[in-house]
Design an enzyme around this catalytic site. Structure first.
Site, PDB file in Angstrom:
ATOM      1  CD  GLN A  49      -3.168   0.509   2.178  1.00 57.38           C
ATOM      2  OE1 GLN A  49      -3.161  -0.594   2.719  1.00 57.38           O
ATOM      3  NE2 GLN A  49      -4.077   1.418   2.445  1.00 57.38           N
ATOM      4  CB  SER A  77       2.863  -4.445   4.038  1.00 58.94           C
ATOM      5  OG  SER A  77       1.688  -4.340   4.812  1.00 58.94           O
ATOM      6  CG  LEU A  78      -1.539  -5.619  -0.432  1.00 61.65           C
ATOM      7  CD1 LEU A  78      -2.647  -6.518   0.053  1.00 61.65           C
ATOM      8  CD2 LEU A  78      -2.065  -4.419  -1.179  1.00 61.65           C
ATOM      9  NE  ARG A 124      -2.743  -7.746   5.033  1.00 59.60           N
ATOM     10  CZ  ARG A 124      -2.061  -6.634   4.793  1.00 59.60           C
ATOM     11  NH1 ARG A 124      -2.566  -5.741   3.943  1.00 59.60           N
ATOM     12  NH2 ARG A 124      -0.894  -6.408   5.378  1.00 59.60           N
ATOM     13  CG  HIS A 172       2.483  -3.787   9.534  1.00 58.81           C
ATOM     14  ND1 HIS A 172       2.290  -5.116   9.246  1.00 58.81           N
ATOM     15  CD2 HIS A 172       2.336  -3.113   8.372  1.00 58.81           C
ATOM     16  CE1 HIS A 172       2.051  -5.242   7.946  1.00 58.81           C
ATOM     17  NE2 HIS A 172       2.049  -4.044   7.400  1.00 58.81           N
ATOM     18  CD  GLN A 204       1.916  -8.826   6.262  1.00 55.81           C
ATOM     19  OE1 GLN A 204       0.837  -8.268   6.442  1.00 55.81           O
ATOM     20  NE2 GLN A 204       2.338  -9.208   5.066  1.00 55.81           N
TER      21      GLN A 204
END
Length: 313
Positions: free
Chosen positions: A9, A89-90, A114, A198, A247
């Site tokens: 993102q 991340s994503l 998510r 996170h 994560q």
């Protein structure tokens, strides 16, 4: 050896995947399938926005995953070899698709879950994230502990030397930024995000995501996946599920993952997705590494000839 890396993102931009979809019928079919699964035209959000819609987490994450899945399929069809994957991340979901861990449809649904969970996990305004530039990560860790009485504050992203993102309660993050400046940080930049990603404040989202992950069949990865939570290569399906869940509330150890990949012999990193954010980070982490980026037919042609080979021609 080649490694594919996938941005998360923040890399999104209007128009992503559009040329691929207009050029390739199979890509158009993937876009139509995504629209069917999500119940709205995520492909239109990719192609034409508007910006405000694309910036919403609920749209950004599925849009990026769709884009990166289409690009991955193009690499497969061109038989571009790679021996490992990692995603920021994503982007880790795209990495799992590239490694054959799960099907496109299942991963897209998981990304949708998510995105919804992350967008609603923390009330608006209560959480924040900030990038701290040019301050040692040990000092930042100590600052996070110092502001703990104010609220949650943790290192969310270890992006590169001199670039760490913190996340948590808004007041604690703000105070941590002030302390970081006082201790010599070059800059502290508050990030435009919809929540404290996170961090432990995403625990509600993790609970929502857990059942969705458990319901999906994961397969053994065809190549090692260097995961965010520990920067270690993993192929085991159950371990990947557990790490993907961790994560959401854990630290993205991007700098550590690239260092581990470079130490393992990976010298060429191909960023699969819009922009060159990861290429920039990799050059800071491993200056000797070769980087390339792929987001459309023009850049696809470029990555088919490594820079080192072109220089020798």
């Amino acid at each position: 050896m080649n490694a594919l890396v996938f941005p998360g993102q923040g890399s999104q931009k209007i128009g992503m995947a559009r040329v691929m979809v207009e050029t390739h019928p199979w890509a158009a079919a993937m876009a139509r399938r995504a629209d069917e699964i999500l119940g709205h035209s995520i492909s239109s959000v990719c192609f034409t926005g508007p910006e405000e819609s694309l910036k919403k987490t609920i749209n950004t994450q599925p849009a990026l995953f769709l884009t990166e899945a289409i690009l991955t399929e193009a690499l497969r069809r061109q038989q571009i070899p790679f021996q490992a994957v990692a995603g920021h991340s994503l982007g880790e979901y795209s990495a799992l698709y590239a490694a054959g861990v799960a099907d496109f449809e299942d991963l897209l649904r998981l990304v949708q879950t998510r995105a919804r969970a992350m967008e609603t996990a923390c009330p608006t305004g209560e959480g924040a994230m900030a990038a701290i530039l040019m301050l040692d990560r040990q000092k930042i860790a100590a600052i996070c502990q110092e502001v703990a009485p104010i609220g949650v504050c943790v290192m969310a992203n270890l992006n590169a030397p001199g670039q760490v993102v913190i996340s948590g309660a808004a007041a604690a993050v703000t105070k941590a930024g002030e302390l970081a400046k006082a201790q010599g940080a070059k800059r502290v930049v508050m990030l435009e995000v919809s929540g404290p990603f996170h961090s432990p404040l995403m625990t509600k989202a993790r609970t929502e995501l857990e059942q969705a992950i458990r319901d999906i069949t994961f397969r053994t990865a065809t190549v090692p996946v260097y995961t965010n939570v520990d920067a270690a290569p993993t192929t085991d399906a159950n371990q990947i599920k557990n790490k993907l869940l961790e994560q959401l509330t854990g630290t993205v150890r991007w700098e550590d993952a690239i260092q581990a990949m470079f130490a393992a012999g990976f010298r060429r990193f191909i960023e699969v997705g819009p922009g060159k954010v990861l290429c920039g980070l990799i050059k800071k982490i491993a200056p000797e590494a070769e980087t390339a980026q792929f987001e459309d037919p023009t850049t696809l042609a470029a990555i088919q000839t490594p820079a080192s080979a072109a220089a020798q021609a």
